[in-house]
Design an enzyme around this catalytic site. Structure first.
Site, PDB file in Angstrom:
ATOM      1  N   GLY A  90       0.956  -1.059   0.028  1.00  0.00           N
ATOM      2  CA  GLY A  90      -0.132   0.094  -0.019  1.00  0.00           C
ATOM      3  C   GLY A  90       0.708   1.156  -0.296  1.00  0.00           C
ATOM      4  O   GLY A  90       1.963   1.373  -0.513  1.00  0.00           O
ATOM      5  N   MET A  91       0.419   2.258   0.604  1.00  0.00           N
ATOM      6  CA  MET A  91       1.133   3.634   0.805  1.00  0.00           C
ATOM      7  C   MET A  91       1.428   4.034  -0.653  1.00  0.00           C
ATOM      8  O   MET A  91       2.276   4.841  -0.863  1.00  0.00           O
ATOM      9  CB  MET A  91       2.603   3.460   1.411  1.00  0.00           C
ATOM     10  N   CYS A  92       0.344   3.781  -1.544  1.00  0.00           N
ATOM     11  CA  CYS A  92       0.560   4.762  -2.858  1.00  0.00           C
ATOM     12  C   CYS A  92      -0.906   5.410  -3.313  1.00  0.00           C
ATOM     13  O   CYS A  92      -1.177   5.279  -4.444  1.00  0.00           O
ATOM     14  CB  CYS A  92       0.951   3.553  -3.821  1.00  0.00           C
ATOM     15  N   GLY A  93      -1.416   6.099  -2.382  1.00  0.00           N
ATOM     16  CA  GLY A  93      -2.518   6.884  -2.761  1.00  0.00           C
ATOM     17  C   GLY A  93      -3.707   6.055  -3.294  1.00  0.00           C
ATOM     18  O   GLY A  93      -3.866   5.120  -2.785  1.00  0.00           O
TER      19      GLY A  93
END
Length: 315
Positions: A90-93
């Site tokens: 994750g952590m990709c908007g």
């Protein structure tokens, strides 16, 4: 005093988080540069190879019938497969949410046709929660180096299409336009069809090389005499040439889709971490203002207490 200590703890905590997001932004930027370099090197070749296969789909006919099963349209669509390319982390908007929303939109458009998924990327597993059927899951690298990583996926898709399990095969990926713009797309792989009018289908986007029906018709008009017929000559035989050629061209298309998706993922993650770092900076600045106000109020209260005590002693 307790309030200033709490604010100070929050400032330290957010500052530590900002260091992490800044480091993640730098890592994503390094991966993004490599991914963009890879996608730009192969994009023109992928488009021109798709132009080749579209020419084959138009020209490889015998008495009006296609001479290869991978070019043959089914009269009835009973089941389709979607090769879904997502990220591993994750952590990709909104990167994964955008492609999943595009897939859901396409499924709703063809709601009477059963769909099975072939997953590339761990985040694609969210389709399980939507009561969707997953036929297979394949590992996905953050930086793809060669087409060997997509060969098992393409082989499975071709095998199941030829066996009649699937009547259409799509690939869902995120097209890399720029560092700040990525577009989710769904592209039909099988059967190869230049005449499809589905708005969700197309080719790898490239402003330098754009392949569509109009372009091919224009080339045919420009380079071929209208009074002369034309045909492709296959040696040793059309079937043998197409048996070897079409799977390789399909591998190139899935490989390019994977490169586009990786470049989009790292760009989205870098942007998301940059925004998180900027948000942390804003929060720290705001908390410092609150801290200074609380500290000033505390000092003012202490001075007032000292002054009151001194006045009491004088009285």
């Amino acid at each position: 005093m307790a309030k200033t200590k709490e604010i100070n703890r929050r400032i330290k905590s957010i500052t530590s988080t900002k260091k992490i997001t800044r480091a993640m932004e730098m890592v994503a930027a390094a991966k993004m540069r490599k991914a963009i370099d890879a996608v730009l090197k192969t994009r023109t070749y992928a488009n021109l190879s798709w132009e080749t296969v579209l020419h084959l789909s138009r020209s490889s006919k015998n008495n009006g019938e296609y001479i290869h099963p991978l070019l043959t349209k089914r009269s009835e669509i009973k089941k389709v497969a979607i090769i879904l390319i997502t990220s591993n982390r994750g952590m990709c908007g909104g990167y994964n949410m955008a492609i999943l929303s595009k897939v859901r939109e396409s499924i709703r458009k063809h709601e009477n046709v059963p769909v099975e998924f072939i997953l590339l990327g761990k985040k694609g597993a969210s389709v399980y929660s939507q009561n969707q059927i997953v036929a297979a899951e394949f590992p996905k690298s953050d930086l793809v180096s060669n087409t060997n990583e997509v060969v098992p996926v393409v082989n499975m898709a071709i095998k199941d299409f030829l066996s009649g399990k699937y009547d259409k095969v799509f690939v869902a990926y995120t097209d890399f336009v720029s560092v700040v713009k990525q577009i989710p797309r769904i592209k039909q792989l099988l059967p190869i069809d230049i005449d499809s009018s589905d708005e969700y289908l197309g080719i790898v986007a490239d402003p330098r090389v754009s392949v569509n029906v109009d372009l091919i018709a224009e080339k045919e008009k420009k380079h071929l005499m209208p009074e002369m017929g034309y045909e492709y000559v296959f040696e040793p035989s059309p079937e043998q040439v197409l048996n070897n050629m079409i799977p390789r061209l399909l591998e190139v298309q899935v490989f390019q889709a994977l490169l586009e998706a990786n470049a989009s993922e790292h760009s989205a993650r870098m942007n998301a971490m940059h925004q998180a770092t900027e948000a942390a900076n804003d929060m720290v600045n705001e908390l410092k203002l609150f801290y200074n106000k609380a500290r000033q109020a505390s000092i003012t209260a202490e001075i007032a207490e000292i002054s009151a005590g001194a006045n009491a002693l004088l009285d």
